[in-house]
Design a protein around this motif. Structure first.
Motif, PDB file in Angstrom:
ATOM      1  N   GLU A  42       0.810  -1.228   0.000  1.00 38.52           N
ATOM      2  CA  GLU A  42       0.000   0.000   0.000  1.00 38.52           C
ATOM      3  C   GLU A  42       0.834   1.264   0.000  1.00 38.52           C
ATOM      4  OE1 GLU A  42      -4.421  -0.899   1.547  1.00 38.52           O
ATOM      5  OE2 GLU A  42      -3.093   0.105   2.951  1.00 38.52           O
ATOM      6  N   ASP A  79      -4.903   1.627  -8.027  1.00 39.44           N
ATOM      7  CA  ASP A  79      -4.654   2.235  -6.715  1.00 39.44           C
ATOM      8  C   ASP A  79      -3.142   2.377  -6.467  1.00 39.44           C
ATOM      9  OD1 ASP A  79      -4.352  -0.513  -6.639  1.00 39.44           O
ATOM     10  OD2 ASP A  79      -5.413  -0.815  -4.746  1.00 39.44           O
ATOM     11  N   THR A  80      -2.384   1.395  -6.948  1.00 43.80           N
ATOM     12  CA  THR A  80      -0.924   1.445  -6.751  1.00 43.80           C
ATOM     13  C   THR A  80      -0.306   2.557  -7.615  1.00 43.80           C
ATOM     14  OG1 THR A  80      -1.036  -0.938  -6.404  1.00 43.80           O
ATOM     15  CG2 THR A  80       1.154   0.003  -6.624  1.00 43.80           C
ATOM     16  N   GLN A 129      -1.744   5.298  -8.385  1.00 41.19           N
ATOM     17  CA  GLN A 129      -2.075   6.552  -7.688  1.00 41.19           C
ATOM     18  C   GLN A 129      -1.118   6.772  -6.514  1.00 41.19           C
ATOM     19  OE1 GLN A 129      -4.741   8.777  -8.635  1.00 41.19           O
ATOM     20  NE2 GLN A 129      -3.488  10.063  -7.283  1.00 41.19           N
ATOM     21  N   GLU A 157     -12.670  -4.129 -10.882  1.00 44.54           N
ATOM     22  CA  GLU A 157     -13.275  -3.091 -10.048  1.00 44.54           C
ATOM     23  C   GLU A 157     -14.803  -3.206 -10.114  1.00 44.54           C
ATOM     24  OE1 GLU A 157      -9.846   0.366 -10.076  1.00 44.54           O
ATOM     25  OE2 GLU A 157     -11.458   0.594 -11.519  1.00 44.54           O
TER      26      GLU A 157
END
Ligand SMILES: Cc1cc2nc3c(=O)[nH]c(=O)nc-3n(C[C@H](O)[C@H](O)[C@H](O)COP(=O)(O)OP(=O)(O)OC[C@H]3O[C@@H](n4cnc5c(N)ncnc54)[C@H](O)[C@@H]3O)c2cc1C
Length: 471
Positions: A233, A268-269, A271, A346
């Motif tokens: 994360e 997400d990564t 971002q 997603e």
């Protein structure tokens, strides 16, 4: 070894014919031939009535030097290149922190394998599940519309394409023969040895699952470690130096060597990396639909009376058209005898892709018919392409009825701009199902116009395919 190219034999040639052709070409006796391996076998199907096989072979003979001299003016007789893989280094005894590889798709798996072979005992971190557990989730989505955003066709051991055709070719130049290393490792892990020499080799979905498990076992035997359901994360960056990674569990793993192999769906990564100040560049990509035909029609069209011959397998195609509006439309990732699959990761978004088993014996052929787009089409920063993808996926989800069914239309109806209300000759293979209607609002107008222009051209070029009438 001597490399002999352009050895042409009839499609139905008997096994010994290849050796006889080698002896005849080099004008040597059987006792002077120590051995040979097929480097490549392709076919020339330009004349359907006379399809021929074309071989490149590597020949071992004690007369190598003399023959190279004798045939020095013949471009089809050359010295075989050194295709062995030479590791860049070996790990010193005390190499400090173990390197981290983020992701276990093809890129992460092979980075991990090479690091392990060099003695670096890498730690591979994968956000998804092991390939067996992931299969349960992926098939659950396809059959019951239950999407697990962390375990699906994109995320999990083996990465995107574990449930795919496993096509193993690309148009990338490979002067150092790295592709050979990949193919050899896949054979060591259980792939059919023919992938080393047939033109356009493929593995097939279910075989890939076992191969992925075997690759993992090899990495572990060499001291590597693979951890599932560990999403990275955050990355700890100090100036220009990576110091470690933080997992979704809160655990911190220190390392100054991190391989980022997160593929194209880890939005997400991307971002997170952007937020951390990592340089990101937008790249061109393509948007479009999947098209399906009966495989028998493609086989007939390409191979005529030889359709179904075991040495030819199921036929494929590759088509390109440059449109008046400056766009290029092309067929991509053609899956002979395969299925269209749900490849979303997603919720509330819909993506399709294609897969085949090793036998490629399903009744439909499918391919993506796509339009190339560039950062000029999404100029608002490096992640604007991701925003565009998301909006198109949301639109497709909506057109499919909001249940992960794919919106679908017969090609003839698409060209005439009228919604489809009943299936044509082809029953779509996509699971969990399709919703018939109109695709004309699913992509930007320029893309719809380009595909509408290209399909009739493909139709004419691929005589007998009758694209217009098919699904
Ligand atoms: C259905 C389908 C069929 C395909 N068929 C073919 C084909 O026949 N031939 C072909 O060449 N290509 C095919 N492709 C494309 C091919 O699969 C991809 O190009 C390839 O998988 C990219 O490899 P990669 O290792 O770079 O990334 P990926 O395969 O996407 O792997 C990335 C991995 O990283 C993990 N990950 C992402 N973010 C994190 C994080 N933050 N922390 C930890 N782990 C993370 C993901 O879970 C994933 O497992 C297909 C793709 C699909 C979906």
């Amino acid at each position: 070894m001597i490399r002999l190219s352009e050895i042409k034999l009839p499609l139905d040639h008997a096994e010994p014919a290849l050796q006889e052709a080698i002896l005849e070409k080099l004008r040597i006796s059987a006792s002077e031939l120590t051995g040979y391996t097929i480097f490549k076998r392709s076919y020339d199907a330009r004349k359907k009535s006379n399809i021929i096989l074309v071989y490149i072979v590597d020949v071992k003979t004690p007369k190598e030097k003399a023959l190279i001299q004798q045939f020095k003016k013949d471009p089809h007789v050359t010295l075989a290149p050194d295709m062995a893989y030479h590791p860049v280094t070996q790990a010193p005894k005390d190499f400090g922190d173990r390197p981290i590889v983020i992701g276990t798709g093809p890129c992460g798996m092979f980075a991990g394998l090479l690091l392990a072979q060099m003695g670096f005992r890498p730690i591979l971190l994968e956000r998804g599940k092991s390939v067996r557990d992931r299969s349960v989730d992926t098939f659950g989505f396809w059959l019951k519309k239950r999407l697990n955003p962390e375990s699906n066709a994109q995320f999990g051991e083996g990465g995107a394409g574990t449930f795919s055709d496993g096509k193993l070719y690309s148009q990338v130049r490979d002067p150092k023969h790295y592709g050979r290393k990949v193919l050899s490792e896949l054979v060591n892990a259980g792939a059919a040895p023919e992938i080393l020499y047939i033109n356009k080799p493929h593995i097939g979905t279910y075989r890939l699952v076992k191969i992925v498990q075997n690759l993992r076992a090899t990495i572990e035997q060499l001291g590597g470690e693979i951890r599932f359901q560990c999403c990275v994360e955050d990355i700890d960056i100090d100036g220009a130096q990576v110091r470690g990674v933080r997992l979704d569990s809160g655990e911190y793993i220190a390392s100054s060597q991190v391989v980022l192999a997160v593929g194209h769906s880890a939005r997400d990564t991307f971002q997170m990396l952007w937020d951390r100040g990592v340089y990101i560049e937008p790249k061109p990509f393509s948007i479009g639909f999947r098209i399906e035909h009966p495989q028998s029609l493609i086989d007939q069209s390409r191979f005529g009376a030889q359709a179904g011959h075991t040495r030819l397998g199921s036929a494929d195609y590759k088509l390109v058209h440059h449109c008046e509006n400056g766009r290029t439309v092309y067929s991509f990732c053609m899956c002979p005898g395969g299925k269209v699959v749900a490849a979303a990761s997603e919720p509330g978004r819909l993506v399709t892709n294609g897969m085949s088993e090793y036998a490629r014996d399903e009744s439909n052929a499918n391919s993506a018919i796509v339009v190339g787009i560039t950062p000029e089409d999404y100029p608002d920063g490096p992640l604007a392409g991701v925003a565009l993808q998301r909006s198109l996926e949301e639109r497709a989800f909506e057109l499919g009825g909001g249940t992960y069914e794919a919106p679908a239309q017969l090609v003839g109806d698409f060209l005439a701009d009228r919604p489809s209300t009943a299936f044509g000759q082809v029953y779509p293979s996509y699971k969990p199902g399709v919703t018939l209607g109109s695709l004309s609002s699913s992509l930007p107008d320029y893309a719809i116009a380009a595909i509408r222009e290209a399909i009739p051209v493909f139709d004419q070029r691929f005589v007998g395919l009758r694209w217009r009438r098919l699904f």
